[in-house]
Design a protein around this motif. Sequence first.
Motif, short mmCIF file in Angstrom:
data_model
loop_
_atom_site.label_atom_id
_atom_site.label_comp_id
_atom_site.label_asym_id
_atom_site.label_seq_id
_atom_site.Cartn_x
_atom_site.Cartn_y
_atom_site.Cartn_z
N UNK A 504 39.74 17.28 -4.56
CA UNK A 504 39.69 16.08 -5.54
C UNK A 504 40.57 14.57 -5.39
N UNK A 505 39.25 14.24 -5.61
CA UNK A 505 39.94 12.45 -5.57
C UNK A 505 38.81 11.94 -5.88
N UNK A 506 39.01 10.54 -6.10
CA UNK A 506 37.90 9.36 -6.97
C UNK A 506 37.25 8.91 -6.32
N UNK A 507 36.48 9.04 -6.68
CA UNK A 507 34.35 9.10 -5.75
C UNK A 507 34.60 7.95 -4.61
N UNK A 508 35.06 7.68 -3.39
CA UNK A 508 35.13 6.60 -2.34
C UNK A 508 35.56 5.21 -2.65
N UNK A 514 44.14 5.73 -2.88
CA UNK A 514 44.01 6.49 -3.50
C UNK A 514 44.72 7.41 -3.75
N UNK A 515 45.00 8.61 -4.41
CA UNK A 515 45.68 9.58 -4.63
C UNK A 515 44.75 10.58 -4.48
N UNK A 516 45.28 11.74 -3.43
CA UNK A 516 43.94 13.32 -3.23
C UNK A 516 44.45 14.06 -3.32
N UNK A 517 44.85 15.99 -3.78
CA UNK A 517 44.83 16.59 -4.09
C UNK A 517 44.01 17.30 -3.82
N UNK A 518 45.16 18.75 -2.76
CA UNK A 518 44.16 19.73 -2.96
C UNK A 518 44.62 20.70 -2.87
#
Length: 670
Positions: A504-508, A514-518
């Motif tokens: 899940x991450x912010x849209x583009x 930006x942060x991304x978590x998996x």
Amino acid sequence: MGLKLLPIFFLLIVNFCFAQSDTSLTPIDTFESNIDIYEENGVFHFKPVLRPLVQIPGGRAPYYKYLWDFGDGHFSTQPEPSHQYAKPGQYEVSVYAVNNYDYGPKPKRPKKPVNNKHSNTAIASIHPNNFEQNFFNSNGIFQIYKLSDAKPGEDMQLVLGVNTGGQKGKVYILSNEKIAGLNGFKLAHQSKYYQEKIDTILKNDHLQSMWATIKQSTFTKTGSPDYGIKEISEFSSSQQAVDYFKNLYGAYNSLSAYDIDPQVSDHQFSLLNLDVTEDMLVDTNAIVTITGVFIPENGLANVHQVDIPVVKSHDPNKMSVRPARMSYRFQSKNKTLTYKVQFQNDGEGDARQVRLEMFLPPEVRKETFRLKSLYPQCDTCATPSSMGCYQYYIKDNGALVFHFKDIALPGTASKTLTDPDSSKGFILFEVDMEKKKFRNKSFQSYTDIYFDKNPAITTNISTSRFRQIWSPIVTIGTAATFGTPKENTLQHQFKPGIQLGFGLAPMAPYKKPFWQVEIYTSYYSRTSTTGRQDDKGVISFQENGRDVKYEYQASDSTINRDFLSVQLPVQIRYNISSLLSIGAGVALRKDYNVKYSNTKNFYYASAQGTEENVYTQENINMEKENSPIKYNPFLDINIGRVYMGPAIGFRLSYDKNQKSYSGIYGIWRF
């Protein structure tokens, strides 16, 4: 060397993502506002006593815009109005004032009691009220007037007027559009001069049953002044009417209502006070709408919509855009932007030439310009020498020019001007954006306004941006280890397996970290070997049906384990371009040993001592080997459609057991 730089790189990205928040407090007026009142032959005359206006250095002459509430259901926008009360009694008069071009805070609203001792009178016979007489210009039945634009942290006033025509009915107010994503308006107060019954509990089944009785709906729209937009929809079935109003109401988050009774008065005006929340700051220089719906007993409904620009300051020369925020997920379709450029002549004489040079973002197709409405009203120029007309064209520098030629727009400094609004003009137009060619970033526009031969007045920067929404991510890939790590006498070899994950991450995001978590699971095998080494001892086993013992001189061993790995990577990413993205982070990891086996070879001489034999034993003192939670730093790169769609990813990680290992995976952002 690369591994040593990994923590430094990670810290740099973390520091880069922080930004200072700029918060400001709304200034408060400390001036003691008041109202001077004197009576003459039953007519009351009012004069506001407000904080002196402070001109912005180098700016234009400031002025107040007024809305008077006489306390009996009648209103005026004159600076110093006169009013005659129909009935004797105690009333409270107040004035709302908006400071335009002013450097100071919004003035406080003064109130003052009025004691009318005169008997019943006919109001219309003395000092007709221009504000109320001209109120229903759009459709003659139902309209909304706004005193000002929406400035976050302040309040604003709306007047809703109904010409009942002898019909009972209900008025609905729709606010806080869902497309804006914010509750920017809060209803603070509503007047009850005409015994309005405010409905606070609205049931959906009651609404639909009422919609089903509507035969026709007239839609009008204003934005100060009137746009001249009028559309009539006739419904051939009750379901068609229900669908129309269900879509209209479904576009808003907030709904309030009140009843109208024609026995009280034919013309009824209701004052609404709205608080503009600080949340609206994100949409400054955007256009939002408030919609009113009047549904009378005869089923001939009226829908009136008023455009309200969101502003940082009350400046009549401005540029606004709608929608302020769009959905990037559906960016494959053409986007349509609606712009409004409004202006005001603050000179002494009439402005004969008004030229708007609009600088729109390069992603906008200027050739798709479609004029929706304008003021002053005039026709297009048939030839360059036409008089009292307009023309538009694109300059060599890319500016879209709209030119009012040979008009007469009065100035606010004119001694004969009675209504400051008559010195205002505007254009409302639409343009399309390039299909699939824009990035997820904000789009900024502004206008240079030229009055005759005077220098340009530059408006605010109007910004349209994409809404902050979340992007689900799916990944599938594999990983491999560099070299063969050693642990004491064991030498490890890893065989890659399939990796499946979600994220899940912010849209583009565009040009910002930006942060991304998996979270993903992978399956891999590890073979650990101990090479042949001198090792003396005795082994016992059966040979040809009898127990035998041999002395061995050497041994080696092999351990096979299959692991299910669960990882939770958290990273900071940055989109360098639409085709390249980088990231760095740390993964929390735990490995579960799901399958394991052990073999050990013993090397011994035969009874004759002439050749070497091997005896193999399996599962000797074998146990599970679940790992503790580990922290694996990593670097990551994506190549492909990194904003939205498929891409290829490469990830370099470090683990104290596997040392350096890398993975390749496919990723799809939705």
